[in-house]
Design an enzyme around this catalytic site. Structure first.
Site, mmCIF file in Angstrom:
data_model
loop_
_atom_site.group_PDB
_atom_site.id
_atom_site.type_symbol
_atom_site.label_atom_id
_atom_site.label_comp_id
_atom_site.label_asym_id
_atom_site.label_seq_id
_atom_site.Cartn_x
_atom_site.Cartn_y
_atom_site.Cartn_z
ATOM 1 N N HIS A 1 13.744 13.424 -9.320
ATOM 2 C CA HIS A 1 12.407 13.379 -8.720
ATOM 3 C C HIS A 1 12.371 12.604 -7.409
ATOM 4 O O HIS A 1 11.323 12.087 -7.020
ATOM 5 C CB HIS A 1 11.400 12.799 -9.719
ATOM 6 C CG HIS A 1 11.155 13.702 -10.897
ATOM 7 N ND1 HIS A 1 10.604 13.275 -12.078
ATOM 8 C CD2 HIS A 1 11.403 15.026 -11.069
ATOM 9 C CE1 HIS A 1 10.525 14.300 -12.928
ATOM 10 N NE2 HIS A 1 11.010 15.372 -12.343
ATOM 11 N N THR B 1 12.003 8.520 -21.810
ATOM 12 C CA THR B 1 11.156 9.537 -21.151
ATOM 13 C C THR B 1 10.200 10.145 -22.162
ATOM 14 O O THR B 1 10.572 10.376 -23.309
ATOM 15 C CB THR B 1 11.993 10.645 -20.461
ATOM 16 O OG1 THR B 1 11.089 11.650 -19.958
ATOM 17 C CG2 THR B 1 13.001 11.290 -21.378
HETATM 18 P P1 NAD Z 1 6.602 8.320 -18.798
HETATM 19 O O1 NAD Z 1 5.894 7.175 -18.171
HETATM 20 O O2 NAD Z 1 5.895 9.595 -18.941
HETATM 21 O O3 NAD Z 1 7.072 7.876 -20.260
HETATM 22 C C1 NAD Z 1 7.667 6.639 -20.486
HETATM 23 C C2 NAD Z 1 8.394 6.696 -21.793
HETATM 24 O O4 NAD Z 1 9.153 5.498 -21.938
HETATM 25 C C3 NAD Z 1 7.468 6.777 -23.009
HETATM 26 O O5 NAD Z 1 7.959 7.772 -23.892
HETATM 27 C C4 NAD Z 1 7.596 5.388 -23.626
HETATM 28 O O6 NAD Z 1 7.472 5.431 -25.039
HETATM 29 C C5 NAD Z 1 8.997 5.013 -23.237
HETATM 30 N N1 NAD Z 1 9.255 3.567 -23.189
HETATM 31 C C6 NAD Z 1 8.395 2.547 -22.940
HETATM 32 N N2 NAD Z 1 9.031 1.368 -22.973
HETATM 33 C C7 NAD Z 1 10.333 1.639 -23.242
HETATM 34 C C8 NAD Z 1 11.498 0.839 -23.416
HETATM 35 N N3 NAD Z 1 11.453 -0.489 -23.295
HETATM 36 N N4 NAD Z 1 12.668 1.450 -23.693
HETATM 37 C C9 NAD Z 1 12.737 2.811 -23.818
HETATM 38 N N5 NAD Z 1 11.662 3.609 -23.671
HETATM 39 C C10 NAD Z 1 10.492 3.032 -23.381
HETATM 40 O O7 NAD Z 1 7.991 8.448 -18.017
HETATM 41 P P2 NAD Z 1 8.780 9.718 -17.599
HETATM 42 O O8 NAD Z 1 9.016 10.606 -18.767
HETATM 43 O O9 NAD Z 1 9.913 9.271 -16.769
HETATM 44 O O10 NAD Z 1 7.649 10.378 -16.668
HETATM 45 C C11 NAD Z 1 7.915 11.221 -15.758
HETATM 46 C C12 NAD Z 1 7.526 10.742 -14.337
HETATM 47 O O11 NAD Z 1 7.214 9.381 -14.158
HETATM 48 C C13 NAD Z 1 8.754 10.922 -13.529
HETATM 49 O O12 NAD Z 1 8.502 11.967 -12.673
HETATM 50 C C14 NAD Z 1 8.997 9.657 -12.736
HETATM 51 O O13 NAD Z 1 9.265 9.978 -11.393
HETATM 52 C C15 NAD Z 1 7.722 8.919 -12.873
HETATM 53 N N6 NAD Z 1 7.812 7.445 -12.910
HETATM 54 C C16 NAD Z 1 8.904 6.770 -12.478
HETATM 55 C C17 NAD Z 1 8.937 5.391 -12.555
HETATM 56 C C18 NAD Z 1 10.170 4.652 -12.075
HETATM 57 O O14 NAD Z 1 10.894 5.146 -11.206
HETATM 58 N N7 NAD Z 1 10.470 3.487 -12.648
HETATM 59 C C19 NAD Z 1 7.869 4.691 -13.083
HETATM 60 C C20 NAD Z 1 6.759 5.425 -13.517
HETATM 61 C C21 NAD Z 1 6.757 6.806 -13.438
#
Ligand code: NAD
Ligand code: ZN
Length: 260
Positions: A121, A192
């Protein structure tokens, strides 16, 4: 660990020659970078269709850019955590038969030392001009910078280097993943919510090619049901232990039976 599958997963991982890892925002949660969905997710406070789309950027660049600059600052304050670092160890063990596919845009895998990373992404730390193709890397976010950047070459509004909702996945990234699928003996799906396609389809592609799917997440997701094993818990705790235990399994020589 409390999963009945723990031992089995460490054996799968030890024996696998091709290893793919798919990460999402959850792996960076313990570094202090907010996730989108799930508990404490950003979408509880913001509406995605108001922020992460090209239409929103054109309609209200100030609002969208303020949000992305806030996210850049958050990430610059964050450090890679033990889960990011364990994936570096896993790569060093399995390379060149290793691919890390991340949906994250925070660059924390690379900062931890991962090499074979596919950014599905894009990256938060780039400015891109859709008009003339100009792009530049961002190293810092100064508070005096104006919120909305314009292209120094053609004057068009710049966009952050992330894939916004409705935009296609970078062709190279998709190509790398598709090429690696037939060589994937095991896929680790870490942090994810598996809601965003085509990334969310990767586990199914791996299974269709006979690979195993192992999920690490504190909560269930659409992947859980198809996964060969679901390891419930935070990535920072489970992933380092998983890699460590798998490496121990590899060091144990196969038992031999002696006759005479
Ligand atoms: P999401 O926010 O949709 O889901 C997060 C997932 O992580 C959830 O299933 C949650 O239960 C899980 N989670 C929470 N704490 C955790 C932990 N300590 N260990 C393991 N799992 C944990 O994230 P996604 O599926 O990556 O969403 C997709 C979009 O979000 C992507 O396109 C991405 O670009 C974007 N995004 C990226 C970031 C980043 O780069 N750090 C941050 C926020 C969103
Ligand atoms: Zn331009």
């Amino acid at each position: 660990m409390d999963s009945p599958f723990w031992d089995l997963v460490t054996i799968w991982l030890a024996r696998a020659s091709g290893v793919m890892v798919l990460t999402g925002a959850g792996i960076s949660a313990e570094s202090g970078v907010p996730t989108f969905r799930g508990k404490d997710g950003l979408w509880n406070r913001f509406r995605p269709e108001e922020l992460a789309t090209l239409e929103a950027l054109q309609r209200d660049p100030e609002r969208v850019w303020t949000w992305y600059r806030w996210r850049r600052k958050k990430v610059l304050q964050a450090q890679p955590n033990p889960a990011h670092r364990a994936l570096v160890t896993l790569e060093q063990w399995k390379q060149p038969h290793f691919l890390l596919v991340t949906q994250n845009v925070d660059g924390l895998h690379q900062r931890a030392g991962s090499q074979a990373v596919v950014e599905f992404h894009g990256n938060l730390f780039e400015d891109v001009c859709l008009q003339c193709g100009f792009h530049r890397r961002i190293e810092s976010v100064a508070s005096e910078d104006s919120a909305v950047p314009y292209c120094p070459r053609c004057g068009h509004l710049l966009k952050p280097g992330v894939v916004m909702f409705g935009e296609p996945i970078p062709e190279q990234a998709l190509h790398h993943v598709i090429e690696f699928i037939p060589r994937t003996d095991i896929l680790l799906v870490i942090g994810t919510s598996a809601q965003v396609y085509p990334a969310a389809a990767i586990p199914r592609w791996v299974k269709d090619h006979g690979g195993k799917v192992v999920e690490v997440n504190p909560e269930q997701t659409p992947v859980t049901e198809m996964a060969d094993a679901f390891l419930r818990g935070p990535a920072g705790k489970l992933v380092p232990k998983l890699v460590q235990d798998a490496m121990k399994k590899q060091q144990v020589p196969h038992e031999r039976t002696f006759s005479g």
